[in-house]
Design a protein around this motif. Structure first.
Motif, mmCIF file in Angstrom:
data_model
loop_
_atom_site.group_PDB
_atom_site.id
_atom_site.type_symbol
_atom_site.label_atom_id
_atom_site.label_comp_id
_atom_site.label_asym_id
_atom_site.label_seq_id
_atom_site.Cartn_x
_atom_site.Cartn_y
_atom_site.Cartn_z
ATOM 1 N N ALA A 125 30.531 40.376 -47.864
ATOM 2 C CA ALA A 125 31.355 39.804 -48.932
ATOM 3 C C ALA A 125 30.507 39.434 -50.147
ATOM 4 O O ALA A 125 30.886 39.692 -51.288
ATOM 5 C CB ALA A 125 32.102 38.576 -48.407
ATOM 6 N N ILE A 126 29.333 38.831 -49.892
ATOM 7 C CA ILE A 126 28.433 38.471 -50.994
ATOM 8 C C ILE A 126 27.997 39.719 -51.747
ATOM 9 O O ILE A 126 27.955 39.752 -52.985
ATOM 10 C CB ILE A 126 27.206 37.702 -50.469
ATOM 11 C CG1 ILE A 126 27.633 36.326 -49.948
ATOM 12 C CG2 ILE A 126 26.144 37.545 -51.560
ATOM 13 C CD1 ILE A 126 26.522 35.563 -49.256
ATOM 14 N N ASN A 127 27.671 40.767 -50.986
ATOM 15 C CA ASN A 127 27.243 42.021 -51.616
ATOM 16 C C ASN A 127 28.322 42.562 -52.544
ATOM 17 O O ASN A 127 28.036 42.993 -53.671
ATOM 18 C CB ASN A 127 26.925 43.073 -50.552
ATOM 19 C CG ASN A 127 25.756 42.674 -49.671
ATOM 20 O OD1 ASN A 127 25.004 41.759 -50.002
ATOM 21 N ND2 ASN A 127 25.602 43.363 -48.552
ATOM 22 N N GLU A 128 29.564 42.561 -52.067
ATOM 23 C CA GLU A 128 30.663 43.109 -52.858
ATOM 24 C C GLU A 128 30.968 42.246 -54.076
ATOM 25 O O GLU A 128 31.210 42.755 -55.168
ATOM 26 C CB GLU A 128 31.926 43.227 -51.990
ATOM 27 C CG GLU A 128 31.838 44.261 -50.894
ATOM 28 C CD GLU A 128 31.685 45.666 -51.436
ATOM 29 O OE1 GLU A 128 32.518 46.076 -52.258
ATOM 30 O OE2 GLU A 128 30.723 46.349 -51.036
ATOM 31 N N VAL A 129 30.952 40.931 -53.887
ATOM 32 C CA VAL A 129 31.385 40.009 -54.948
ATOM 33 C C VAL A 129 30.365 39.901 -56.071
ATOM 34 O O VAL A 129 30.732 39.895 -57.254
ATOM 35 C CB VAL A 129 31.681 38.616 -54.354
ATOM 36 C CG1 VAL A 129 31.888 37.581 -55.458
ATOM 37 C CG2 VAL A 129 32.910 38.677 -53.465
ATOM 38 N N SER A 157 25.610 38.835 -60.175
ATOM 39 C CA SER A 157 26.495 39.307 -61.233
ATOM 40 C C SER A 157 27.649 38.319 -61.391
ATOM 41 O O SER A 157 27.702 37.296 -60.705
ATOM 42 C CB SER A 157 27.050 40.691 -60.871
ATOM 43 O OG SER A 157 28.016 40.569 -59.831
ATOM 44 N N ASP A 158 28.566 38.627 -62.281
ATOM 45 C CA ASP A 158 29.764 37.798 -62.398
ATOM 46 C C ASP A 158 30.492 37.827 -61.057
ATOM 47 O O ASP A 158 30.552 38.850 -60.375
ATOM 48 C CB ASP A 158 30.675 38.336 -63.509
ATOM 49 C CG ASP A 158 31.109 39.768 -63.236
ATOM 50 O OD1 ASP A 158 30.262 40.571 -62.807
ATOM 51 O OD2 ASP A 158 32.290 40.086 -63.437
ATOM 52 N N ILE A 159 31.033 36.679 -60.658
ATOM 53 C CA ILE A 159 31.669 36.558 -59.342
ATOM 54 C C ILE A 159 33.166 36.795 -59.465
ATOM 55 O O ILE A 159 33.879 36.047 -60.142
ATOM 56 C CB ILE A 159 31.390 35.165 -58.739
ATOM 57 C CG1 ILE A 159 29.879 34.988 -58.541
ATOM 58 C CG2 ILE A 159 32.134 34.995 -57.419
ATOM 59 C CD1 ILE A 159 29.483 33.614 -58.071
ATOM 60 N N ARG A 160 33.641 37.866 -58.801
ATOM 61 C CA ARG A 160 35.068 38.177 -58.779
ATOM 62 C C ARG A 160 35.484 38.400 -57.332
ATOM 63 O O ARG A 160 35.147 39.419 -56.725
ATOM 64 C CB ARG A 160 35.360 39.427 -59.605
ATOM 65 C CG ARG A 160 35.042 39.263 -61.086
ATOM 66 C CD ARG A 160 35.418 40.502 -61.863
ATOM 67 N NE ARG A 160 34.994 40.404 -63.253
ATOM 68 C CZ ARG A 160 35.137 41.404 -64.141
ATOM 69 N NH1 ARG A 160 35.681 42.558 -63.762
ATOM 70 N NH2 ARG A 160 34.727 41.247 -65.377
ATOM 71 N N ALA A 180 22.856 41.256 -62.470
ATOM 72 C CA ALA A 180 22.081 40.434 -61.542
ATOM 73 C C ALA A 180 20.584 40.549 -61.800
ATOM 74 O O ALA A 180 19.844 39.562 -61.713
ATOM 75 C CB ALA A 180 22.400 40.841 -60.102
ATOM 76 N N THR A 181 20.125 41.748 -62.133
ATOM 77 C CA THR A 181 18.710 41.951 -62.452
ATOM 78 C C THR A 181 18.312 41.162 -63.686
ATOM 79 O O THR A 181 17.261 40.516 -63.728
ATOM 80 C CB THR A 181 18.416 43.445 -62.687
ATOM 81 O OG1 THR A 181 18.754 44.185 -61.509
ATOM 82 C CG2 THR A 181 16.947 43.674 -63.002
ATOM 83 N N GLU A 182 19.165 41.195 -64.694
ATOM 84 C CA GLU A 182 18.892 40.455 -65.925
ATOM 85 C C GLU A 182 18.826 38.953 -65.662
ATOM 86 O O GLU A 182 17.948 38.261 -66.200
ATOM 87 C CB GLU A 182 19.987 40.758 -66.955
ATOM 88 C CG GLU A 182 19.733 40.141 -68.314
ATOM 89 C CD GLU A 182 20.783 40.527 -69.341
ATOM 90 O OE1 GLU A 182 20.787 39.927 -70.432
ATOM 91 O OE2 GLU A 182 21.610 41.406 -69.055
ATOM 92 N N GLU A 183 19.722 38.446 -64.810
ATOM 93 C CA GLU A 183 19.707 37.013 -64.504
ATOM 94 C C GLU A 183 18.444 36.625 -63.738
ATOM 95 O O GLU A 183 17.819 35.596 -64.021
ATOM 96 C CB GLU A 183 20.940 36.631 -63.691
ATOM 97 C CG GLU A 183 20.995 35.134 -63.389
ATOM 98 C CD GLU A 183 22.225 34.726 -62.617
ATOM 99 O OE1 GLU A 183 22.152 34.640 -61.374
ATOM 100 O OE2 GLU A 183 23.256 34.486 -63.268
ATOM 101 N N ALA A 184 18.057 37.445 -62.772
ATOM 102 C CA ALA A 184 16.846 37.150 -61.995
ATOM 103 C C ALA A 184 15.613 37.144 -62.899
ATOM 104 O O ALA A 184 14.741 36.276 -62.779
ATOM 105 C CB ALA A 184 16.674 38.177 -60.878
ATOM 106 N N ALA A 185 15.539 38.100 -63.822
ATOM 107 C CA ALA A 185 14.413 38.166 -64.751
ATOM 108 C C ALA A 185 14.366 36.930 -65.642
ATOM 109 O O ALA A 185 13.292 36.377 -65.911
ATOM 110 C CB ALA A 185 14.507 39.433 -65.604
ATOM 111 N N GLY A 186 15.529 36.481 -66.098
ATOM 112 C CA GLY A 186 15.577 35.286 -66.934
ATOM 113 C C GLY A 186 15.102 34.045 -66.202
ATOM 114 O O GLY A 186 14.368 33.214 -66.761
ATOM 115 N N LYS A 187 15.511 33.904 -64.952
ATOM 116 C CA LYS A 187 15.063 32.758 -64.148
ATOM 117 C C LYS A 187 13.550 32.779 -63.964
ATOM 118 O O LYS A 187 12.870 31.751 -64.092
ATOM 119 C CB LYS A 187 15.748 32.782 -62.781
ATOM 120 C CG LYS A 187 17.224 32.460 -62.791
ATOM 121 C CD LYS A 187 17.789 32.537 -61.368
ATOM 122 C CE LYS A 187 19.249 32.191 -61.306
ATOM 123 N NZ LYS A 187 19.787 32.314 -59.919
#
Length: 206
Positions: A125-129, A157-160, A180-187
């Motif tokens: 579920a986490i993978n899909e969302v 990524s955005d959670i849907r 998700a890659t962009e968010e991880a890089a920012g962190k």
């Protein structure tokens, strides 16, 4: 994925105040020439000195993607360890009483099946969302050749939640992983700057 992560990491670092990212092509050429594109290769003081002379940089950031669009292995391991420990503890309590000793083994088998199914359903579920992307990074001081910082970050990524009930297209999955890659890089960029500021303050360079 690596090319995208490199671009995202560079952009994230360039947005940080007080940090200058050296020319990408010059740095990449020097890194390849010294064999440092191999993540497993240790950086000696001599190699660090040569890289600093070639690029003018004070520190080198190396990173790798450990999980791309899937629940990070570290999360899965933590979940399994917790469930096994708690299940064994409950079974041990049951076994310690004669009246419940007979059901202890049955409990272990049933719980193992149930928790495994629930766990993997949750991971799916986490993978899909939100398609998690986990990146590990290392900062090496080119003044000394020593590791100044090491850490990891996971981007989502955005959670849907609707993605659980419908088929996610390849294009949407790619967009999720990109986000998700962009968010991880920012962190990681923010953590790296904090680590460098701390190191500079400790060494009296700022």
């Amino acid at each position: 994925a690596e090319t995208r992560a490199l671009a995202d990491m560079r952009k994230a670092l360039e947005r940080q105040k007080g940090l200058t990212v050296e020319d990408a092509e010059v740095t990449s050429s020097a890194v390849r020439a010294l064999g440092l594109d191999d993540q497993e290769r240790a950086i000696t003081e001599d190699v660090a000195r040569r890289l600093r002379a070639a690029t003018g940089a004070d520190d080198l950031v190396r990173f790798r993607i450990t999980d791309y669009g899937v629940t990070p292995r570290a999360w899965r391991t933590a979940y399994i360890v917790f469930e096994v420990t708690s299940t064994l503890a409950i079974a041990a309590i049951a076994y310690s009483y004669p009246s419940t000793r007979g059901i202890a083994g049955v409990y272990l088998v049933e719980e193992a099946i149930e928790e495994t199914a629930e766990g993997y359903a949750g991971f799916w579920a986490i993978n899909e969302v939100c398609r998690p992307v986990r990146i590990e990074a290392q900062v090496v001081s080119l003044h000394t050749g020593t590791e100044a910082w090491k850490g990891a970050a996971t981007g989502l990524s955005d959670i849907r939640l609707a993605r659980i009930f419908r088929k996610v297209s390849p294009a949407e999955r790619d967009t999720q992983r990109r986000s998700a890659t962009e968010e991880a890089a920012g962190k990681l960029a923010a953590e790296i700057v904090r680590a460098l500021d701390h190191a500079d303050a400790r060494d009296g360079r700022r």
